[in-house]
Design a protein around this motif. Structure first.
Motif, PDB file in Angstrom:
ATOM      1  N   GLU A 112     -90.193 -34.087 -64.219  1.00 55.33           N
ATOM      2  CA  GLU A 112     -91.581 -33.683 -64.458  1.00 55.33           C
ATOM      3  C   GLU A 112     -91.637 -32.388 -65.260  1.00 55.33           C
ATOM      4  O   GLU A 112     -92.491 -32.218 -66.135  1.00 55.33           O
ATOM      5  CB  GLU A 112     -92.324 -33.523 -63.130  1.00 55.33           C
ATOM      6  CG  GLU A 112     -92.581 -34.839 -62.408  1.00 55.33           C
ATOM      7  CD  GLU A 112     -93.321 -35.849 -63.285  1.00 55.33           C
ATOM      8  OE1 GLU A 112     -94.359 -35.466 -63.859  1.00 55.33           O
ATOM      9  OE2 GLU A 112     -92.848 -36.999 -63.399  1.00 55.33           O
ATOM     10  N   GLN A 113     -90.738 -31.459 -64.963  1.00 53.97           N
ATOM     11  CA  GLN A 113     -90.689 -30.205 -65.733  1.00 53.97           C
ATOM     12  C   GLN A 113     -90.339 -30.472 -67.190  1.00 53.97           C
ATOM     13  O   GLN A 113     -90.919 -29.877 -68.106  1.00 53.97           O
ATOM     14  CB  GLN A 113     -89.656 -29.254 -65.113  1.00 53.97           C
ATOM     15  CG  GLN A 113     -90.044 -28.717 -63.744  1.00 53.97           C
ATOM     16  CD  GLN A 113     -88.884 -28.027 -63.051  1.00 53.97           C
ATOM     17  OE1 GLN A 113     -87.801 -27.862 -63.615  1.00 53.97           O
ATOM     18  NE2 GLN A 113     -89.092 -27.638 -61.792  1.00 53.97           N
ATOM     19  N   ALA A 114     -89.389 -31.378 -67.417  1.00 50.45           N
ATOM     20  CA  ALA A 114     -88.952 -31.681 -68.792  1.00 50.45           C
ATOM     21  C   ALA A 114     -90.079 -32.270 -69.625  1.00 50.45           C
ATOM     22  O   ALA A 114     -90.132 -32.061 -70.852  1.00 50.45           O
ATOM     23  CB  ALA A 114     -87.755 -32.640 -68.758  1.00 50.45           C
ATOM     24  N   LYS A 115     -90.984 -33.002 -68.992  1.00 52.95           N
ATOM     25  CA  LYS A 115     -92.089 -33.628 -69.727  1.00 52.95           C
ATOM     26  C   LYS A 115     -92.995 -32.596 -70.374  1.00 52.95           C
ATOM     27  O   LYS A 115     -93.721 -32.919 -71.320  1.00 52.95           O
ATOM     28  CB  LYS A 115     -92.900 -34.521 -68.789  1.00 52.95           C
ATOM     29  CG  LYS A 115     -92.187 -35.789 -68.369  1.00 52.95           C
ATOM     30  CD  LYS A 115     -93.045 -36.601 -67.400  1.00 52.95           C
ATOM     31  CE  LYS A 115     -92.339 -37.877 -66.960  1.00 52.95           C
ATOM     32  NZ  LYS A 115     -93.150 -38.642 -65.969  1.00 52.95           N
ATOM     33  N   THR A 116     -92.966 -31.369 -69.893  1.00 54.56           N
ATOM     34  CA  THR A 116     -93.825 -30.316 -70.455  1.00 54.56           C
ATOM     35  C   THR A 116     -93.185 -29.627 -71.656  1.00 54.56           C
ATOM     36  O   THR A 116     -93.792 -28.734 -72.241  1.00 54.56           O
ATOM     37  CB  THR A 116     -94.168 -29.260 -69.377  1.00 54.56           C
ATOM     38  OG1 THR A 116     -92.969 -28.573 -68.984  1.00 54.56           O
ATOM     39  CG2 THR A 116     -94.788 -29.923 -68.158  1.00 54.56           C
ATOM     40  N   HIS A 117     -91.972 -30.031 -72.022  1.00 60.88           N
ATOM     41  CA  HIS A 117     -91.260 -29.445 -73.160  1.00 60.88           C
ATOM     42  C   HIS A 117     -90.928 -30.563 -74.158  1.00 60.88           C
ATOM     43  O   HIS A 117     -89.887 -31.221 -74.029  1.00 60.88           O
ATOM     44  CB  HIS A 117     -89.975 -28.748 -72.701  1.00 60.88           C
ATOM     45  CG  HIS A 117     -90.209 -27.652 -71.713  1.00 60.88           C
ATOM     46  ND1 HIS A 117     -90.640 -26.394 -72.082  1.00 60.88           N
ATOM     47  CD2 HIS A 117     -90.097 -27.635 -70.355  1.00 60.88           C
ATOM     48  CE1 HIS A 117     -90.767 -25.642 -70.997  1.00 60.88           C
ATOM     49  NE2 HIS A 117     -90.445 -26.365 -69.943  1.00 60.88           N
ATOM     50  N   PRO A 118     -91.802 -30.805 -75.143  1.00 64.53           N
ATOM     51  CA  PRO A 118     -91.639 -31.962 -76.041  1.00 64.53           C
ATOM     52  C   PRO A 118     -90.291 -32.026 -76.754  1.00 64.53           C
ATOM     53  O   PRO A 118     -89.700 -33.102 -76.869  1.00 64.53           O
ATOM     54  CB  PRO A 118     -92.798 -31.795 -77.038  1.00 64.53           C
ATOM     55  CG  PRO A 118     -93.821 -31.016 -76.287  1.00 64.53           C
ATOM     56  CD  PRO A 118     -93.052 -30.079 -75.405  1.00 64.53           C
ATOM     57  N   ALA A 119     -89.796 -30.903 -77.244  1.00 62.13           N
ATOM     58  CA  ALA A 119     -88.517 -30.921 -77.962  1.00 62.13           C
ATOM     59  C   ALA A 119     -87.382 -31.312 -77.023  1.00 62.13           C
ATOM     60  O   ALA A 119     -86.495 -32.091 -77.387  1.00 62.13           O
ATOM     61  CB  ALA A 119     -88.236 -29.564 -78.600  1.00 62.13           C
ATOM     62  N   TRP A 127     -81.995 -25.280 -82.508  1.00 63.86           N
ATOM     63  CA  TRP A 127     -81.805 -24.983 -83.930  1.00 63.86           C
ATOM     64  C   TRP A 127     -82.427 -26.065 -84.812  1.00 63.86           C
ATOM     65  O   TRP A 127     -83.011 -25.765 -85.862  1.00 63.86           O
ATOM     66  CB  TRP A 127     -80.319 -24.839 -84.260  1.00 63.86           C
ATOM     67  CG  TRP A 127     -79.518 -26.120 -84.247  1.00 63.86           C
ATOM     68  CD1 TRP A 127     -78.809 -26.627 -83.198  1.00 63.86           C
ATOM     69  CD2 TRP A 127     -79.353 -27.054 -85.331  1.00 63.86           C
ATOM     70  NE1 TRP A 127     -78.215 -27.819 -83.545  1.00 63.86           N
ATOM     71  CE2 TRP A 127     -78.533 -28.109 -84.849  1.00 63.86           C
ATOM     72  CE3 TRP A 127     -79.813 -27.117 -86.647  1.00 63.86           C
ATOM     73  CZ2 TRP A 127     -78.167 -29.191 -85.628  1.00 63.86           C
ATOM     74  CZ3 TRP A 127     -79.452 -28.198 -87.435  1.00 63.86           C
ATOM     75  CH2 TRP A 127     -78.645 -29.222 -86.930  1.00 63.86           C
ATOM     76  N   LEU A 128     -82.333 -27.319 -84.372  1.00 60.53           N
ATOM     77  CA  LEU A 128     -82.885 -28.418 -85.151  1.00 60.53           C
ATOM     78  C   LEU A 128     -84.406 -28.441 -85.063  1.00 60.53           C
ATOM     79  O   LEU A 128     -85.093 -28.718 -86.060  1.00 60.53           O
ATOM     80  CB  LEU A 128     -82.302 -29.745 -84.672  1.00 60.53           C
ATOM     81  CG  LEU A 128     -82.800 -31.009 -85.375  1.00 60.53           C
ATOM     82  CD1 LEU A 128     -82.582 -30.924 -86.885  1.00 60.53           C
ATOM     83  CD2 LEU A 128     -82.114 -32.249 -84.800  1.00 60.53           C
ATOM     84  N   ASP A 129     -84.941 -28.124 -83.892  1.00 60.87           N
ATOM     85  CA  ASP A 129     -86.400 -28.092 -83.742  1.00 60.87           C
ATOM     86  C   ASP A 129     -87.002 -27.002 -84.618  1.00 60.87           C
ATOM     87  O   ASP A 129     -88.042 -27.203 -85.266  1.00 60.87           O
ATOM     88  CB  ASP A 129     -86.771 -27.866 -82.277  1.00 60.87           C
ATOM     89  CG  ASP A 129     -88.233 -28.182 -82.003  1.00 60.87           C
ATOM     90  OD1 ASP A 129     -88.725 -29.209 -82.512  1.00 60.87           O
ATOM     91  OD2 ASP A 129     -88.878 -27.401 -81.282  1.00 60.87           O
TER      92      ASP A 129
END
Length: 404
Positions: A112-119, A127-129
């Motif tokens: 759920e936490q990861a879903k709030t960070h699109p990259a 670096w790629l983002d």
């Protein structure tokens, strides 16, 4: 997508391949070659293994975040990552001989936490983002998400030996399902998990595995029978063989590269494909280029690049590359473009191509070249974006020499 967990033996293969890539720094294709060589895996099981490996590498930082590990420690905690991957995709845990367990409640919270960070959700390193946002602006988020998806499988019909319908019918007899691709006449999409390289169709040279976007690059060369054409950065020769088919084996097609082993491989592929007008030549020095000054109707420069358009297919590159590599490549591209363009004759065409989606390597590179070389004029250019087509990402520009 998997509908049931990997077997114990397949799990071990996945971990071994990933270890070779992440711990030993080996390219993914070499890891596959080493671990699949000599094994008599069923084609569907090999497809499952490559799917899992590919998906983990495409979003490695996401899965590491979910199970709270560092990729650098993969050798020690790889089984935890694989268990986490199965849970993430709502699959039962695989039955591995030695396995680090995971806390499913903690995994739910971190997902759920990861879903709030699109990259992070798209498996994109910082670096790629940063680079993508700088180069592509508002177009980058869609490209970033598209690069996190599994690549489709495409082949090119070798028209020196068959036509599209003949190939579809023969593949069907070998239990391979192929469908036509809108907008790319020479391409078929493979929709089954069949082992393509085991088919008689492949052994007889009826097709080459080649992304549909890559086929658009060779289409832009528009080589005709009887022309003199130079593929000056031929590499493994996929586009060379496509051009040979355009020329119907008539005329002269010179494939050049700085590495002899690549040209040797190309000779083998050309023989299988019946591309008899292909001649190979090593670029030993600048004299090789000078001797061909103003000689070619078409020159294709598929230059060394960042490969940031083909990360679906080569996901390990995201974790091996650094932003410092790009300026070095841009300078090399500039040098090749300036030097090799001398081989194009008056009224001939220069085709510049990359498997990148970054303007710094593409339209900006071409604009600089045209400003410094007014004896060339831009005919057209094409940006093949991953999110727009579902193909790999490419760029091509066609330039005509208007005077010596």
């Amino acid at each position: 997508m998997l509908t049931y967990p990997l077997s114990g033996s397949s799990s071990e293969l996945v971990l071994n391949v990933l270890s070779m890539v992440l711990s030993q720094g080996k390219p993914l294709d070499r890891a596959y070659s080493q671990h699949f060589s000599g094994l008599k895996l069923a084609s569907d099981e090999q497809a499952r293994i490559t799917f899992v490996v590919g998906d983990i590498l495409r979003r490695l930082n996401l899965y590491c975040y979910v199970v709270d590990i560092e990729a650098e420690n993969f050798e020690r905690v790889g089984s935890k990552l694989l268990n986490g991957w199965h849970y993430f995709h709502q699959l039962d845990f695989p039955k591995m001989k030695y396995s680090l367990q995971v806390d499913t409640k903690e995994l739910d919270e971190r997902i759920e936490q990861a879903k709030t960070h699109p990259a992070l959700w798209d498996g994109c390193p910082q670096w790629l983002d940063d680079l993508g946002a700088q180069q592509l602006g508002g177009k980058w988020p869609a490209e970033r998400s598209a690069l996190a998806l599994a690549p489709k499988r495409f082949i090119r019909v070798n028209e020196l030996k068959c036509d599209k319908q003949q190939l579809i019918a023969r593949l069907a007899k070998e239990s391979v399902t192929a469908i036509e691709v809108n907008g790319v006449e020479s391409a078929l999409e493979i929709t089954s998990n069949s082992a393509l390289f085991r088919t008689d169709c492949f052994k007889d040279g009826w097709f080459e595995q080649q992304d549909a976007g890559s086929q658009l690059v060779a289409n832009a060369v528009n080589a005709k029978p009887g022309m003199r054409v130079i593929d000056a950065c031929a590499g493994a020769g996929g586009k060379t063989l496509h051009i040979a088919a355009q020329m119907q084996g008539k005329g002269r097609l010179l494939a050049m590269d700085v590495e002899q082993w690549k040209l040797d491989n190309l000779k083998t592929r050309a023989k299988r494909a019946a591309a008899h007008n292909v001649e190979t030549r090593i670029i030993a020095s600048s004299k090789t280029i000078k001797r061909l000054k103003l000689s070619a109707d078409r020159v294709l420069l598929d230059v060394p690049c960042s490969g940031l358009g083909v990360l679906k297919r080569n996901p390990d590159a995201k974790w091996r590359d650094t932003p410092e590599r790009l300026p070095v490549l841009v300078e090399l591209q500039k040098t090749i473009l300036q030097s090799y363009s001398r081989m194009v004759k008056v009224d001939g065409m220069l085709i510049y191509a990359t498997c990148s989606i970054m303007p710094q390597e593409n339209s900006e590179q071409v604009a600089r070249f045209l400003k410094e070389n007014p004896h060339f004029t831009l005919v057209d250019e094409e940006h093949i974006y991953v999110a727009d087509h579902g193909f790999d990402g490419f760029y091509l520009a066609r330039m005509r020499r208007i005077e010596a």
